[in-house]
Write an enzyme that holds these catalytic residues in place. Structure first.
Site, PDB file in Angstrom:
ATOM      1  NE  ARG A   1      -4.210  -1.630   0.240  1.00 32.11           N
ATOM      2  CZ  ARG A   1      -4.347  -2.641  -0.616  1.00 32.11           C
ATOM      3  NH1 ARG A   1      -3.467  -2.831  -1.584  1.00 32.11           N
ATOM      4  NH2 ARG A   1      -5.378  -3.461  -0.525  1.00 32.11           N
TER       5      ARG A   1
ATOM      6  CG  HIS B   1      -3.036  -0.301  -6.843  1.00 30.45           C
ATOM      7  ND1 HIS B   1      -3.430   0.316  -5.680  1.00 30.45           N
ATOM      8  CD2 HIS B   1      -3.107  -1.636  -6.592  1.00 30.45           C
ATOM      9  CE1 HIS B   1      -3.724  -0.601  -4.767  1.00 30.45           C
ATOM     10  NE2 HIS B   1      -3.534  -1.790  -5.296  1.00 30.45           N
TER      11      HIS B   1
END
Ligand code: NDP
Length: 303
Positions: free
Chosen positions: A218, A266
């Site tokens: 993350r 991502h």
């Protein structure tokens, strides 16, 4: 609450079941009729408005999108554990380790000048140490998929692991020792109170000079300003980032143009819509038939 484009698949997954899927975009649902919820980052405060909710199913492997809600109902929460996604994450890491290890950027630059520039490997793979922060489902798969390349592998987790070919470091006390022997540091930790901002100036300083950082976990694990400073000072040789403090990564971010950073949007592991919907249908069936749910999150640990 399904991502765009999943509606048709959702109807298929639930077609043979007696359950009805309330799909995203439908605003005529009655909150008291919703008994299960599935999504990735429900708006904080939303789930408490569903009075008859029995369980929640995260569409991602990480559940920080749920746990950020201070009013999250205390109900079973599962996460999506998909072997295909785990191997795709591992492919991403293997590919970027090999690109860096083999100095591929040097040869790309030479080719762009039509220049025949030979160069030896700076270090053999058997002398190159890869440390994985987080040795869970994905971290363990990354280690297994790196194993044939003859690197020295290690991993850091809360509990001690016994994985063939992977040295296990456990707990805060062993973190410095782990970092000091990581030429490549791969982060695949869950985002929790204990891991937020873990990759900061103090951590980078403990890595060997010339180390690489790869973050597929993350964005909030990394203090981006500290990373850029460690790259600019020459202490770190490079970084590969798939996740960022702010997503989408703002156009003005220096990360886009930093010569030592590879940035991707991502995409290290993309949830397969059909597999995810089959998982949701399976979770609902389990709940309704009294079978235990799999991959239930420990709300206290936060993952
Ligand atoms: P797991 O829960 O299976 O593994 C988590 C690992 O982290 C475990 O080994 C755990 O230790 C370790 N860990 C957790 N907290 C700490 C801590 N405080 N100190 C040391 N070790 C700790 O998760 P997954 O492997 O399935 O997923 C990891 C993360 O990857 C997800 O949370 C998500 O954020 C990210 N992800 C990113 C994707 C992308 O596209 N970029 C896609 C999918 C996931 P222990 O084993 O001892 O419990």
């Amino acid at each position: 609450m399904l991502p765009p484009g999943w509606d048709a698949l959702g109807k298929d997954s639930f077609a043979s079941s007696e359950f009805e899927a309330v799909l995203d975009g439908r605003e005529d649902y009655k909150p008291e009729e919703i008994t299960y919820f599935s999504g990735f980052r429900p708006p904080p405060g939303f789930l408490k408005t569903l009075p008859n909710l029995k369980a929640m199913f995260s569409l991602g492997a990480g559940v920080d999108g749920f746990l950020r809600d201070p009013e999250l109902p205390t109900l079973p929460l599962t996460r999506f554990v998909d072997p295909t996604l785990m191997h795709e994450m591992a492919q991403y890491v293997v590919m970027h380790v090999l690109i860096a290890h083999r100095g591929q950027r040097f040869f790309d630059a030479a080719q762009s000048e039509s220049a025949w520039r030979q160069r030896m490997l700076t270090r053999a793979s058997r002398d190159t140490r890869i440390g994985i922060l987080g040795l869970g489902d994905i971290g363990g798969t990354i280690a297994a998929d790196l194993l044939p390349f003859d690197f020295q592998l290690s991993g850091w987790s809360r509990s001690r692991k016994n994985i063939p070919g992977v040295k296990s470091f456990a707990g805060e006390g062993e973190l410095p020792q782990f970092l000091a022997q990581s030429d490549y540091l791969v982060c695949v930790l869950p985002l929790t109170d204990a891991t937020r901002g873990i990759m900061n100036a103090a951590l980078f300083a403990q890595l060997p000079k010339g180390a690489w950082v790869i973050n597929v976990a993350r964005g909030a694990h990394v203090i981006e300003e500290d990373l850029i400073a460690a790259l600019n000072s020459g202490h770190l040789a490079g970084a590969v980032l798939d996740v960022f403090q702010t997503e989408p990564l703002p156009e003005e971010s220096p990360i886009w143009r930093h010569p030592k950073i590879t940035a991707t949007p991502h995409i290290a592991g993309i949830t397969d819509a059909q597999a995810a919907l089959d998982y949701v249908a399976d979770c609902v069936t389990r709940c309704e038939s009294g079978k235990p749910l799999e991959n239930v999150v420990d709300l206290k640990k936060g993952y």
